[in-house]
Write a protein that holds these residues in place. Sequence first.
Motif, PDB file in Angstrom:
ATOM      1  N   TYR A 292      45.860  37.090  34.991  1.00 59.82           N
ATOM      2  CA  TYR A 292      46.588  36.309  35.259  1.00 59.82           C
ATOM      3  C   TYR A 292      47.681  36.513  35.450  1.00 59.82           C
ATOM      4  CZ  TYR A 292      48.225  31.484  34.958  1.00 59.82           C
ATOM      5  OH  TYR A 292      48.690  30.107  34.430  1.00 59.82           O
TER       6      TYR A 292
ATOM      7  N   SER B 109      39.118  27.394  40.549  1.00 61.99           N
ATOM      8  CA  SER B 109      38.942  26.759  39.119  1.00 61.99           C
ATOM      9  C   SER B 109      38.464  24.987  38.125  1.00 61.99           C
ATOM     10  CB  SER B 109      39.960  26.691  37.711  1.00 61.99           C
ATOM     11  OG  SER B 109      40.865  26.117  37.885  1.00 61.99           O
TER      12      SER B 109
ATOM     13  N   GLN C 137      41.998  32.333  30.039  1.00 59.68           N
ATOM     14  CA  GLN C 137      40.774  33.206  28.950  1.00 59.68           C
ATOM     15  C   GLN C 137      40.184  34.071  30.035  1.00 59.68           C
ATOM     16  OE1 GLN C 137      39.213  29.328  27.634  1.00 59.68           O
ATOM     17  NE2 GLN C 137      40.967  28.912  26.332  1.00 59.68           N
ATOM     18  N   ILE C 138      39.366  33.541  30.598  1.00 58.38           N
ATOM     19  CA  ILE C 138      38.586  34.921  31.163  1.00 58.38           C
ATOM     20  C   ILE C 138      39.103  35.985  32.038  1.00 58.38           C
ATOM     21  CG2 ILE C 138      36.894  33.175  31.568  1.00 58.38           C
ATOM     22  CD1 ILE C 138      37.222  33.305  34.299  1.00 58.38           C
TER      23      ILE C 138
ATOM     24  N   GLN D   5      36.789  20.936  34.627  1.00 56.12           N
ATOM     25  CA  GLN D   5      37.229  22.336  34.501  1.00 56.12           C
ATOM     26  C   GLN D   5      35.816  23.364  34.918  1.00 56.12           C
ATOM     27  OE1 GLN D   5      40.512  23.875  32.588  1.00 56.12           O
ATOM     28  NE2 GLN D   5      41.201  25.807  33.648  1.00 56.12           N
ATOM     29  N   ARG D   6      36.039  23.893  35.949  1.00 51.16           N
ATOM     30  CA  ARG D   6      34.783  24.986  36.182  1.00 51.16           C
ATOM     31  C   ARG D   6      35.129  26.027  34.852  1.00 51.16           C
ATOM     32  NH1 ARG D   6      34.404  25.474  42.443  1.00 51.16           N
ATOM     33  NH2 ARG D   6      32.687  23.390  42.552  1.00 51.16           N
ATOM     34  N   PHE D   7      36.048  27.116  35.057  1.00 51.84           N
ATOM     35  CA  PHE D   7      36.944  28.227  34.324  1.00 51.84           C
ATOM     36  C   PHE D   7      38.067  28.263  33.610  1.00 51.84           C
ATOM     37  CE2 PHE D   7      36.600  29.429  38.905  1.00 51.84           C
ATOM     38  CZ  PHE D   7      37.773  29.991  38.699  1.00 51.84           C
ATOM     39  N   ASN D   8      38.566  28.927  33.188  1.00 51.60           N
ATOM     40  CA  ASN D   8      40.002  28.825  32.796  1.00 51.60           C
ATOM     41  C   ASN D   8      40.365  30.830  32.179  1.00 51.60           C
ATOM     42  OD1 ASN D   8      43.071  29.249  30.935  1.00 51.60           O
ATOM     43  ND2 ASN D   8      42.424  27.643  30.432  1.00 51.60           N
ATOM     44  N   LEU D   9      41.295  30.765  33.651  1.00 50.38           N
ATOM     45  CA  LEU D   9      41.592  32.188  34.413  1.00 50.38           C
ATOM     46  C   LEU D   9      42.381  32.883  33.005  1.00 50.38           C
ATOM     47  CD1 LEU D   9      40.608  33.901  37.021  1.00 50.38           C
ATOM     48  CD2 LEU D   9      43.539  33.740  37.794  1.00 50.38           C
TER      49      LEU D   9
END
Length: 146
Positions: free
Chosen positions: A15, A140, A9-10, A3-7
């Motif tokens: 979201y 992501s 969380q960021i 996984q590249r990123f967790n929307l």
Amino acid sequence: MSQRFNLRQIAPDGYKAFGPLYQYIETSGLDRRLVDLVFLRVSQINGCAYCVDLHWRDLIGAGEDQRRLNSLVTWKEAPFFTARERAALAWTESLTNIAQTGAPDADYALVKSEFSEKEVGDLTIVISLMNAMNRVGISSRLAPAA
């Protein structure tokens, strides 16, 4: 693939902004199975493995027939779908592939023959939301649990 990123969380506020659309869809009056069929078909077209798995499981849990689910990719040829479902799936494909289709009048006429104007609007929201969520999932690299 990781996984590249967790929307969530960021960009938690961004979201969370999707939540009211899901809530609206729940109260729109559209049949839940139809909504999930559309969610699944959008996700198949876009190639979002996470969403395909999620919505397939939702439909199985709701008692959907596996033969229909296996035939969703060939809904135009398969005899397992109602005229209303076919109109929704045609509109789904038209809007999901909008850069190629331009959402032609013929596709609108078909969906309008089976759905009220409000239902067409609600169905358009369903399709648009899942296209947005697929883009989040794919970009992501969100993947289903093994």
